[in-house]
Design a protein around this motif. Structure first.
Motif, PDB file in Angstrom:
ATOM      1  N   ASN A   1      39.939   0.371  21.951  1.00 12.33           N
ATOM      2  CA  ASN A   1      40.323  -0.298  23.114  1.00 12.33           C
ATOM      3  C   ASN A   1      41.771  -0.271  23.277  1.00 12.33           C
ATOM      4  N   ALA A   2      42.256  -1.186  23.689  1.00 12.14           N
ATOM      5  CA  ALA A   2      43.672  -1.002  24.250  1.00 12.14           C
ATOM      6  C   ALA A   2      44.710  -0.852  23.327  1.00 12.14           C
ATOM      7  N   LEU A   3      45.901  -0.117  23.637  1.00 11.37           N
ATOM      8  CA  LEU A   3      47.009   0.297  22.643  1.00 11.37           C
ATOM      9  C   LEU A   3      47.541  -0.932  21.680  1.00 11.37           C
ATOM     10  N   TYR A   4      47.844  -2.167  22.488  1.00 10.81           N
ATOM     11  CA  TYR A   4      48.197  -3.151  21.646  1.00 10.81           C
ATOM     12  C   TYR A   4      47.381  -4.370  21.060  1.00 10.81           C
ATOM     13  N   GLY A   5      46.017  -3.849  21.273  1.00 17.42           N
ATOM     14  CA  GLY A   5      44.841  -4.631  20.850  1.00 17.42           C
ATOM     15  C   GLY A   5      44.150  -5.714  21.851  1.00 17.42           C
ATOM     16  N   TRP A   6      44.369  -6.944  21.549  1.00 17.95           N
ATOM     17  CA  TRP A   6      43.649  -7.982  22.340  1.00 17.95           C
ATOM     18  C   TRP A   6      44.212  -9.169  22.766  1.00 17.95           C
ATOM     19  N   THR A   7      43.808  -9.743  23.738  1.00 24.73           N
ATOM     20  CA  THR A   7      44.549 -10.869  24.369  1.00 24.73           C
ATOM     21  C   THR A   7      43.548 -11.842  24.892  1.00 24.73           C
TER      22      THR A   7
ATOM     23  N   GLU B   1      44.636 -13.793  27.404  1.00 26.22           N
ATOM     24  CA  GLU B   1      44.874 -14.045  28.931  1.00 26.22           C
ATOM     25  C   GLU B   1      45.466 -12.762  29.209  1.00 26.22           C
ATOM     26  N   HIS B   2      44.536 -11.613  29.559  1.00 24.10           N
ATOM     27  CA  HIS B   2      44.874 -10.410  30.121  1.00 24.10           C
ATOM     28  C   HIS B   2      46.017 -10.512  31.489  1.00 24.10           C
ATOM     29  N   ARG B   3      47.002  -9.696  31.348  1.00 27.21           N
ATOM     30  CA  ARG B   3      47.816  -9.551  32.394  1.00 27.21           C
ATOM     31  C   ARG B   3      47.851  -8.165  32.825  1.00 27.21           C
ATOM     32  N   VAL B   4      48.073  -7.795  34.219  1.00 28.15           N
ATOM     33  CA  VAL B   4      48.481  -6.418  34.431  1.00 28.15           C
ATOM     34  C   VAL B   4      49.468  -5.600  33.682  1.00 28.15           C
ATOM     35  N   ASN B   5      48.837  -4.318  33.012  1.00 26.03           N
ATOM     36  CA  ASN B   5      49.951  -3.586  32.306  1.00 26.03           C
ATOM     37  C   ASN B   5      50.167  -4.160  30.919  1.00 26.03           C
ATOM     38  N   ASP B   6      49.565  -5.116  30.351  1.00 25.31           N
ATOM     39  CA  ASP B   6      50.101  -5.751  29.037  1.00 25.31           C
ATOM     40  C   ASP B   6      49.194  -4.721  28.096  1.00 25.31           C
ATOM     41  N   LEU B   7      48.606  -3.754  28.284  1.00 23.30           N
ATOM     42  CA  LEU B   7      48.184  -2.731  27.362  1.00 23.30           C
ATOM     43  C   LEU B   7      47.256  -3.614  26.123  1.00 23.30           C
ATOM     44  N   ARG B   8      46.564  -4.685  26.668  1.00 18.70           N
ATOM     45  CA  ARG B   8      45.636  -5.380  25.846  1.00 18.70           C
ATOM     46  C   ARG B   8      44.191  -5.551  26.283  1.00 18.70           C
ATOM     47  N   THR B   9      43.380  -5.580  25.596  1.00 17.38           N
ATOM     48  CA  THR B   9      41.886  -5.707  26.296  1.00 17.38           C
ATOM     49  C   THR B   9      41.575  -7.166  26.305  1.00 17.38           C
ATOM     50  N   PRO B  10      40.838  -7.922  27.438  1.00 15.90           N
ATOM     51  CA  PRO B  10      40.733  -9.296  27.226  1.00 15.90           C
ATOM     52  C   PRO B  10      39.629  -9.607  26.188  1.00 15.90           C
ATOM     53  N   ILE B  11      39.706 -10.514  25.786  1.00 10.46           N
ATOM     54  CA  ILE B  11      38.593 -11.115  24.564  1.00 10.46           C
ATOM     55  C   ILE B  11      37.762 -12.008  25.467  1.00 10.46           C
ATOM     56  N   GLY B  12      36.140 -11.763  25.218  1.00  8.05           N
ATOM     57  CA  GLY B  12      35.322 -12.623  25.936  1.00  8.05           C
ATOM     58  C   GLY B  12      34.029 -12.346  26.179  1.00  8.05           C
ATOM     59  N   VAL B  13      33.323 -12.739  26.894  1.00  3.74           N
ATOM     60  CA  VAL B  13      31.809 -12.348  27.086  1.00  3.74           C
ATOM     61  C   VAL B  13      31.574 -12.067  28.530  1.00  3.74           C
ATOM     62  N   TYR B  14      31.397 -10.784  28.962  1.00  6.38           N
ATOM     63  CA  TYR B  14      31.274 -10.511  30.329  1.00  6.38           C
ATOM     64  C   TYR B  14      30.303  -9.873  30.790  1.00  6.38           C
ATOM     65  N   GLY B  15      29.726  -9.983  31.834  1.00 11.24           N
ATOM     66  CA  GLY B  15      28.488  -9.005  32.354  1.00 11.24           C
ATOM     67  C   GLY B  15      28.799  -7.685  32.573  1.00 11.24           C
TER      68      GLY B  15
ATOM     69  N   ARG C   1      46.262 -10.638  36.986  1.00  8.68           N
ATOM     70  CA  ARG C   1      45.483 -10.910  35.938  1.00  8.68           C
ATOM     71  C   ARG C   1      44.859  -9.602  35.579  1.00  8.68           C
ATOM     72  N   GLY C   2      45.083  -8.444  36.320  1.00 11.22           N
ATOM     73  CA  GLY C   2      44.843  -7.062  35.998  1.00 11.22           C
ATOM     74  C   GLY C   2      43.183  -6.848  36.389  1.00 11.22           C
ATOM     75  N   GLY C   3      42.560  -5.876  36.030  1.00 12.61           N
ATOM     76  CA  GLY C   3      41.399  -5.681  36.510  1.00 12.61           C
ATOM     77  C   GLY C   3      41.103  -4.065  36.185  1.00 12.61           C
ATOM     78  N   GLY C   4      39.931  -3.599  36.703  1.00  9.79           N
ATOM     79  CA  GLY C   4      39.454  -2.300  36.253  1.00  9.79           C
ATOM     80  C   GLY C   4      39.347  -2.027  34.981  1.00  9.79           C
ATOM     81  N   ILE C   5      38.595  -3.147  34.209  1.00  8.58           N
ATOM     82  CA  ILE C   5      38.304  -2.933  32.793  1.00  8.58           C
ATOM     83  C   ILE C   5      36.787  -2.413  32.807  1.00  8.58           C
TER      84      ILE C   5
END
Length: 278
Positions: A140-146, A148-162, A228-232
């Motif tokens: 996953n992302a370099l700095y782990g998890w979040t 509340e993902h923000r653009v270029n925070d280098l964290r992967t958003p936590i949650g349930v997604y389709g 809020r970033g994107g392209g995950i």
């Protein structure tokens, strides 16, 4: 020497009453306990159901109901559908009731870029969730998890997604998901550990974080706003941390693309272990 007078014997009715009292007391000691070693259920208490001492197959009267009665008859209590063990109630409730496929990606820690992925299915709601593929190593992302993902925070958003659309540089490997093949999925350059990124987007599956479900993975629309970033995406492993995506070995991505079925409303459940246990 005077002869002692005989002791009067109690009337027959008194003996019968004492015998009945003794039998009643034994029943309480011999009644089979409910699940977990608890006391007999209300039905057994009300009816005075008896179980002979040492008889594990104690019987409840016909019509007795509930777990206590099942235990008294020597039957197993009905089992609830299986849940995905590492998920807490809050996360479980976020999985749509109609979903029958869930890819669970569990991070090693909140700040770790390494994770493990397991695909679960629940084709029979009465049985519940069962592991279908994995475990697979993941990044996953370099700095782990979040949360509340923000653009270029280098964290992967936590949650349930389709998981509703896929694509890649290579031809689709026989997937039921909508698939876009395009040279726009060409990856180049180096990752955070100096590894080559070439081939990372040979196969991708869009994760429905801040995007329009069902749209191409290349669709730039961000419903929550650009900040809020994107392209995950789920994409091919390149041997190091990602900028926010989840990466899997290429053969595992091929396997996943073949298994996922849009009719089963597949989702990804992702986060570090503590976050998923909520």
């Amino acid at each position: 020497m005077p002869v002692p007078e005989p002791v009067p014997r109690p009337p027959y009715t008194v003996c019968a009453a004492l015998l009945l009292l003794l039998l009643t007391g034994c029943a309480a000691a011999g009644t089979a306990p409910g699940p977990g070693g608890t006391a007999p259920g209300p039905a057994a208490v009300r009816t005075g159901a008896h179980a002979p001492t040492g008889n594990a197959g104690a019987h409840a009267p016909t019509g007795a109901a509930g777990p206590g009665a099942a235990a008294a008859r020597g039957l197993a209590a009905p089992t609830a559908p299986r849940e995905i063990r590492m998920l807490g109630q809050t996360v479980r409730s976020a999985i749509p009731a109609e979903s029958r496929q869930a890819l669970v990606v569990t991070g090693n820690s909140p700040d770790s870029s390494e994770a493990t992925a397991v695909l679960y299915t629940r084709d029979d709601p009465a049985v519940g969730w069962e592991p279908a593929a994995g475990p697979w190593p993941a990044h996953n992302a370099l700095y782990g998890w979040t949360d509340e993902h923000r653009v270029n925070d280098l964290r992967t958003p936590i949650g349930v997604y389709g998981l509703t659309a896929a694509g890649g540089l290579l031809e689709a490997p026989g997937t039921e998901l909508p698939y876009v093949q395009s040279p726009a999925f060409t990856a180049s350059g180096e990752g955070f550990d100096g590894e080559s990124l070439e081939g990372s987007f040979d196969y991708v599956i869009a994760i429905d974080y801040n995007r329009v479900p069902g749209a191409s993975p290349l669709d730039p629309t961000r419903p929550l706003g650009e900040e809020r970033g994107g392209g995950i995406w789920l994409h091919v492993e390149h041997g190091g941390p990602t900028q926010g995506c989840i990466s899997l070995p290429e053969d595992r991505m091929e396997e996943l693309l073949r298994i996922l079925d849009p009719a089963k409303l597949p989702v990804i459940v992702m986060g570090d272990g503590a976050a998923l246990a909520r």
